[in-house]
Design an enzyme around this catalytic site. Structure first.
Site, PDB file in Angstrom:
ATOM      1  CG  HIS A 138       0.169   6.187  -0.680  1.00  0.00           C
ATOM      2  ND1 HIS A 138      -0.802   6.976  -1.249  1.00  0.00           N
ATOM      3  CD2 HIS A 138      -0.446   5.514   0.331  1.00  0.00           C
ATOM      4  CE1 HIS A 138      -1.961   6.787  -0.599  1.00  0.00           C
ATOM      5  NE2 HIS A 138      -1.768   5.901   0.355  1.00  0.00           N
ATOM      6  CG  HIS A 186      -1.839   1.164   1.311  1.00  0.00           C
ATOM      7  ND1 HIS A 186      -3.149   1.128   0.885  1.00  0.00           N
ATOM      8  CD2 HIS A 186      -1.654   2.430   1.765  1.00  0.00           C
ATOM      9  CE1 HIS A 186      -3.706   2.305   1.080  1.00  0.00           C
ATOM     10  NE2 HIS A 186      -2.817   3.117   1.611  1.00  0.00           N
ATOM     11  CD  GLU A 187       1.502   3.679   3.709  1.00  0.00           C
ATOM     12  OE1 GLU A 187       1.709   4.770   3.136  1.00  0.00           O
ATOM     13  OE2 GLU A 187       0.442   3.424   4.328  1.00  0.00           O
TER      14      GLU A 187
HETATM   15 ZN    ZN Z   1      -3.251   5.210   1.766  1.00  0.00          ZN
END
Ligand code: ZN
Length: 506
Positions: A273, A269-270
């Protein structure tokens, strides 16, 4: 003749650009201190750090609110000979500047004091597991936010003025339609899943050595294309991504030896980003062209990697054997299919951040409905806990046993972030639509993912989304990339197909 008038447009643009870069220098210096605060700061450094952060953000705020920037923007807006990209930058900055200018200094000060009071009340209430300790400060915050909506102004709904801070262009009108559609369709899918046999997720339980988890996480990031010469990963209590420019992007993860899933999907997830941040145009540093399009688009990048890629059969066809190499004693006795089903298990729960891909959106809808009512003045903070618990029963069929796992679970309201939650769901919906477009553009994408080749997908994201910065708002970008504005049917098609397989639904 005024010296300013003699300056040609190029010089004006250069001076605007220099101002913006200096403001970014101060903001990112504060971001370095903020990152350090969450990762390495020793306990006794907290008070000094809070001061340093307040000073730096005060300076950045003053520089951005300065009248000379306003004058410069006006002159540039009247100039006819800017390039398209330059004009976009100036227009976006002018919008931000105008919004910022609307706040009276006294209001900004009151909001800053109330935010700090509210955050401390929330911490104390959480510790004591008692909402009543948070309620008086929250009531003050809600009053301020209602005032803020009037200060900013709105046409249809006061909540629109607040969402605008996080997601330009999103409105109650749009979100009501999106959420109503998703709510009904997801509910039907959940009902079918509830009638299917439960998934056994024993494979997720065991003991997973910290160092091995850390190494595996780095492998996943490298495979995604995270550039370790332009970023790094560290440990923090709550995983997050921050950046100081596109050549220095920091992510964090947390490691629980009982639960390797936590680290694994937070890394992906990170990482999603971070890839977005690393893909923003470096030459546009400090300017809108070098910033992400919106929070929802940011979240679309993390969720595309985490869910559409990172919870797919194809992805684990490549990475499951690698995971099994790190923990041969554990995974050796399970099949890849058991692993795939366990990672996609659906189970209504109390805590948003631990929710699965489907029930997650009900957590967001609950907060969205409550926020709208609070901002309209239809709901009093004194009755908020009953309303919260009631909605958890209606939407998720779970009983909230205490405030800590109920109304006190999120930090957002204590920060005054009303209007933020919807961006999480929008992120998933955009992700499904983008992933569909990427799959059409790269016909052999599933095979590539299954062989661990994630480069073609990253290139597509770089070209179509990352490199454009904030030149387009979320909806414009979506239309450019996929041929239409947000259409939640892409998300529904994705989850309906996927979960029919996971749960053998007929
Ligand atoms: Zn997020």
């Amino acid at each position: 003749m005024n010296k300013m008038a003699l300056k040609n447009r190029k010089e004006l643009y250069r001076s605007y650009s220099e101002k913006m870069k200096s403001i970014a220098d101060v903001r990112y210096a504060a971001a370095v201190l903020g990152w350090d605060q969450e990762t390495y700061l020793p306990e006794n450094g907290a008070a000094g750090r809070a001061r340093q952060l307040a000073t730096l953000s005060g300076i950045a705020h003053d520089w951005f609110a300065d009248d000379s920037l306003g004058t410069l923007l006006q002159e540039l807006l009247q100039a006819g000979d800017l390039t398209e990209a330059e004009r976009k930058n100036v227009t976006r900055t002018a919008e931000d500047y105008e919004r910022n200018k609307k706040y009276p200094a006294a209001f900004v000060q009151e909001l800053s004091l109330t935010t700090s009071e509210c955050y401390h009340a929330w911490m104390k209430a959480r510790k004591a597991n008692d909402y009543t300790l948070f309620e008086p400060a929250l009531r003050k915050m809600v009053d301020l936010k209602r005032r803020e909506a009037r200060i900013i102004g709105y046409t249809d709904h006061p909540y629109d003025a607040l969402i605008d801070e996080f997601e330009k262009g999103a409105t109650v009108k749009m979100l009501d339609i999106v959420f109503a559609e998703v709510r009904d369709k997801l509910k039907r899918l959940l009902d079918r899943i509830n009638r299917a046999p439960r998934i056994d997720d024993a494979i997720f339980r065991g003991r997973f050595d910290k160092d091995r988890q850390w190494q595996f996480g780095l492998d996943l990031l490298r495979a995604m294309g995270f550039d370790f010469s332009s970023g790094r990963q560290d440990i923090s209590e709550h995983p997050f991504t921050t950046n100081f420019n596109s050549r220095d992007v920091r992510i964090t993860t947390r490691i629980d030896e009982q639960d390797f899933a936590n680290m694994t999907w937070s890394c992906i997830h990170e990482g999603g980003h971070a890839l977005y941040e690393q893909g923003l145009p470096a030459a546009q540093y400090g300017l809108p062209g070098g910033e992400p399009a919106s929070l929802a688009i940011h979240e679309s990048q993390s969720r595309l990697w985490e869910n559409n890629v990172g919870r797919s059969r194809e992805y684990w066809a490549c990475f499951y054997p690698k995971l099994a190499d790190y923990f041969p004693g554990h995974f050796g006795s399970y099949s890849p299919e058991a692993f795939y089903k366990a990672m996609n298990k659906v189970q209504p729960s109390l805590v948003r951040t631990e929710a699965d891909e489907l029930t997650y959106h009900f957590h967001v809808m609950i907060r969205y409905e409550l926020e709208k009512k609070l901002i309209l003045g239809e709901l009093d903070t004194r009755n908020l806990k009953e309303a919260w618990n009631g909605m958890y029963r209606t939407y998720l069929d779970v009983d909230v046993p205490d405030d800590k796992s109920g109304i006190l679970q999120d930090v957002h309201w204590s920060h005054g972030s009303f209007g933020y939650f919807p961006t999480y769901s929008l992120g998933s919906f955009y992700a499904a639509q983008f992933f569909n477009a990427a799959s059409r553009a790269i016909p052999d994408l599933p095979d590539r993912i299954a062989s661990g080749d994630l480069g073609a997908l990253l290139d597509w994201l770089r070209n179509n989304i990352h490199s454009l910065g904030r030149r387009f708002d979320a909806e414009e970008l979506c239309e450019r990339v996929t041929g239409e504005r947000l259409n939640v049917q892409y998300f529904m098609n994705y989850v309906e197909r996927k979960y029919a397989g996971v749960y053998d639904l007929s």
